[in-house]
Write a protein that holds these residues in place. Structure first.
Motif, short mmCIF file in Angstrom:
data_model
loop_
_atom_site.label_atom_id
_atom_site.label_comp_id
_atom_site.label_asym_id
_atom_site.label_seq_id
_atom_site.Cartn_x
_atom_site.Cartn_y
_atom_site.Cartn_z
N THR A 195 -15.02 -8.17 21.10
CA THR A 195 -13.97 -8.51 20.18
C THR A 195 -13.14 -7.78 20.11
N TRP A 196 -12.17 -8.27 20.97
CA TRP A 196 -10.62 -7.20 20.24
C TRP A 196 -10.24 -6.74 18.74
N THR A 197 -9.85 -5.78 18.45
CA THR A 197 -9.57 -5.34 17.16
C THR A 197 -7.71 -5.27 17.90
N ALA A 198 -6.71 -5.31 16.80
CA ALA A 198 -5.46 -4.58 17.72
C ALA A 198 -4.49 -4.86 16.20
N GLU A 199 -3.75 -3.60 16.09
CA GLU A 199 -2.98 -3.58 15.43
C GLU A 199 -1.41 -3.47 15.89
N LEU A 200 -0.20 -3.93 14.25
CA LEU A 200 0.45 -4.10 15.28
C LEU A 200 1.81 -3.75 13.82
N TYR A 252 1.92 -3.53 3.72
CA TYR A 252 3.61 -2.69 4.09
C TYR A 252 3.73 -1.98 3.12
N ASN A 253 4.32 -1.19 3.45
CA ASN A 253 5.20 0.11 1.96
C ASN A 253 6.76 -0.55 2.73
N ASP A 254 7.37 0.94 1.71
CA ASP A 254 8.54 0.22 1.35
C ASP A 254 9.76 -0.06 2.89
N THR A 255 8.74 0.13 4.23
CA THR A 255 9.59 0.09 5.37
C THR A 255 8.62 0.09 6.19
N LEU A 256 7.90 -0.68 6.47
CA LEU A 256 6.87 -1.21 7.61
C LEU A 256 6.29 -2.31 7.15
N LEU A 257 5.58 -2.71 7.80
CA LEU A 257 4.60 -4.05 8.21
C LEU A 257 3.50 -3.69 9.05
N THR A 258 2.66 -3.88 8.99
CA THR A 258 1.80 -3.82 9.61
C THR A 258 0.56 -4.89 10.10
N VAL A 259 -0.05 -5.31 10.56
CA VAL A 259 -0.77 -6.86 10.82
C VAL A 259 -2.23 -6.38 12.05
N LEU A 260 -3.30 -6.65 11.26
CA LEU A 260 -4.42 -6.23 11.69
C LEU A 260 -4.98 -8.01 12.27
N ASP A 292 -9.83 1.36 9.60
CA ASP A 292 -10.23 2.29 8.51
C ASP A 292 -10.28 1.66 8.17
N HIS A 293 -10.76 2.48 6.49
CA HIS A 293 -10.88 1.45 5.07
C HIS A 293 -9.61 2.02 4.46
N LEU A 294 -8.33 1.34 5.22
CA LEU A 294 -6.89 1.52 4.33
C LEU A 294 -6.85 -0.62 4.66
N VAL A 316 0.73 -1.55 -0.08
CA VAL A 316 -0.32 0.30 -0.07
C VAL A 316 1.25 1.39 -0.01
N THR A 317 0.58 2.45 -0.23
CA THR A 317 0.98 3.57 -0.98
C THR A 317 1.20 4.18 1.06
N ASN A 318 0.42 3.87 1.81
CA ASN A 318 -0.08 4.64 3.04
C ASN A 318 -0.67 3.80 4.30
N VAL A 319 -0.15 3.04 5.00
CA VAL A 319 0.24 2.11 5.80
C VAL A 319 -1.43 2.57 6.81
N PRO A 320 -1.73 1.68 7.68
CA PRO A 320 -3.15 2.46 8.93
C PRO A 320 -2.37 2.82 9.76
N VAL A 321 -3.05 3.94 10.46
CA VAL A 321 -2.24 4.45 11.64
C VAL A 321 -2.95 3.59 12.60
N VAL A 322 -1.43 2.74 13.75
CA VAL A 322 -1.51 1.89 14.31
C VAL A 322 -2.79 2.88 16.01
N ASP A 323 -4.22 2.15 16.07
CA ASP A 323 -4.73 2.89 16.79
C ASP A 323 -5.73 1.96 17.45
N GLY A 324 -6.17 0.78 16.39
CA GLY A 324 -6.58 -0.50 17.05
C GLY A 324 -8.25 -0.13 16.27
#
Length: 409
Positions: free
Chosen positions: A357-362, A104-112, A58-60, A47-55
């Motif tokens: 329900t838990w929703t988590a982002e790392l 992911y983008n060029d530098t980050l991996l984000t997991v939901l 969102d639409h991303l 992706v171009t924009n990674v999600p904000v890590v806030d749990g």
């Protein structure tokens, strides 16, 4: 001049072309995720924009394919020997699942990650209560909600579960009469690695998850267990970055049996004085349940607390301020949250529990250069397992997955 018949012929030909072309586009549009992705793996899309890590999902996250992972049953916690024949633990056929997405983008991996949990639990066994006019630890078996990811760094082997995966290293009771690593306190709750190393991402609701912020909305709290049973509670902070190695000497980390913190400072320290008889600090006027259950060093530095590093919170001060906690159905936390550093501060974490329900982002850098971390190569697949802990201590309600592959798309 074109004749009327010729004009009709041209119109027919154009119509046929349009129909054929439309058919081709329609066929392409029918290519679904099952044809683009391997549904047995966690597919990570760029992706171009990674999600904000806030749990918050969102639409991303909308276009990221999901992988639903079944978990094993919890073995009989009243019978430690049952871990050796817990068929359900290894069948992974319980009613509980974890759903994962990743980008992911060029530098980050984000997991939901999302998973069911009837209560949100922040109360560890060492949390403090003054309900009877003296400082006590009400329930030593509580140990907060958590999710953990296990990433082998190369080949590993485990004992007693030589699975090469998550069950090779987790909090489970092992019968002390047959355990080769019995510690001085006679409690062993682990399996261990006999070779290799793995990266471990370990979120902890009461130890780092709410360092940056903790908010709540419309909560209903059980006054006896201090667990949230309805409403929304959100935290932003850090997951603990650890690694799993061969357990060479149980005097190094006792019952943790081969789990070690990455190089650097953790996101928490104990909220207790040297003789462990009382907390060091408590807030004098917590805003709400979330604020009361999360104590940070910045709150202490800002003068929002009472107490002392050496003598702790006196009984006189506890009488004055405990009513604030009692009104919120809260307890004084056993940990003080602080900003981690070094390799231990690699994983950004945000989580929200809402009505069961838990929703988590790392989120973590793809590569860190640290030998205690897995390095993500986007041209390779990576092996992983996941586990959840429902207010878990010593194996209670601890459920693990099979090992899966993660594939970058």
């Amino acid at each position: 001049m074109i004749s009327r018949n010729a004009s009709k012929a041209i119109i027919v030909i154009l119509a046929v072309i349009i129909i054929l072309t439309s058919g081709c586009v329609e066929d392409e549009g029918e290519v679904g995720p099952e044809q683009l992705y391997d549904q047995s793996k966690l597919n990570v899309i760029k992706v171009t924009n990674v999600p904000v890590v806030d749990g918050e999902a969102d639409h991303l996250w909308a276009d990221a394919p999901e992988l639903t992972i079944p978990l094993g049953e919890t073995y009989d916690t009243q019978d430690p020997a049952s871990i050796t024949d817990c068929a359900g633990c290894h069948a992974y056929d319980s009613d509980t699942t974890v759903t994962l997405k990743a980008v992911y983008n060029d530098t980050l991996l984000t997991v939901l990650a999302t998973w069911p949990d009837p209560t949100a639990s922040f109360t560890r066994g060492g949390s403090w209560s003054f309900i009877d006019g003296t400082w006590v630890k009400q329930d030593p078996e509580q140990s907060e909600d958590r999710i953990s990811f296990f990433w082998p760094i190369g080949e590993i082997q485990g004992e007693p579960y030589d699975t090469g995966g998550c069950m090779a290293k987790c909090h489970i009771y092992y019968p002390t009469d047959t355990d080769p690593h019995v510690s001085t306190h006679d409690i062993i709750d682990d399996s261990w690695l006999k070779s290799g190393r793995a990266d471990m991402w370990h979120s902890k609701a009461g130890r780092g998850a709410g360092l940056t912020s903790a908010t709540s909305l419309g909560l209903t709290v059980d006054p006896d267990t201090h667990e949230v049973v309805a409403g929304t509670i959100s935290t932003i902070g850090y997951a603990d970055d650890k690694y799993v190695d061969v357990w060479a000497n149980d005097t190094i980390n006792g019952e943790d049996g081969g789990r070690y913190g990455d190089e650097g400072t953790s996101a928490y320290s104990h909220n207790r004085i040297a003789d462990k008889s009382r907390p060091k600090y408590m807030e004098t006027d917590p805003d709400d349940f979330a604020d009361a259950m999360i104590l940070t060093q910045s709150e202490i530095d800002a003068g929002e607390t009472i107490g002392d590093e050496n003598t702790g919170v006196s009984d006189e001060d506890a009488v004055t301020y405990w009513s604030k906690y009692e009104a919120l159905d809260a307890v004084v936390p056993e940990r003080i949250l602080r900003t981690p550093d070094g390799s231990r501060a690699d994983i950004q974490f945000g989580a929200a529990w809402k009505d069961g329900t838990w929703t988590a982002e790392l989120s973590r850098d793809l590569t860190t250069g640290n030998d205690d971390d897995v390095q993500f190569n986007t041209s390779e697949e990576h092996y992983f397992g996941v586990a959840i802990f429902d207010n878990s201590r010593h194996g209670y309600q601890h459920m693990t997955s099979r090992m899966y592959y993660m594939k970058f798309i």
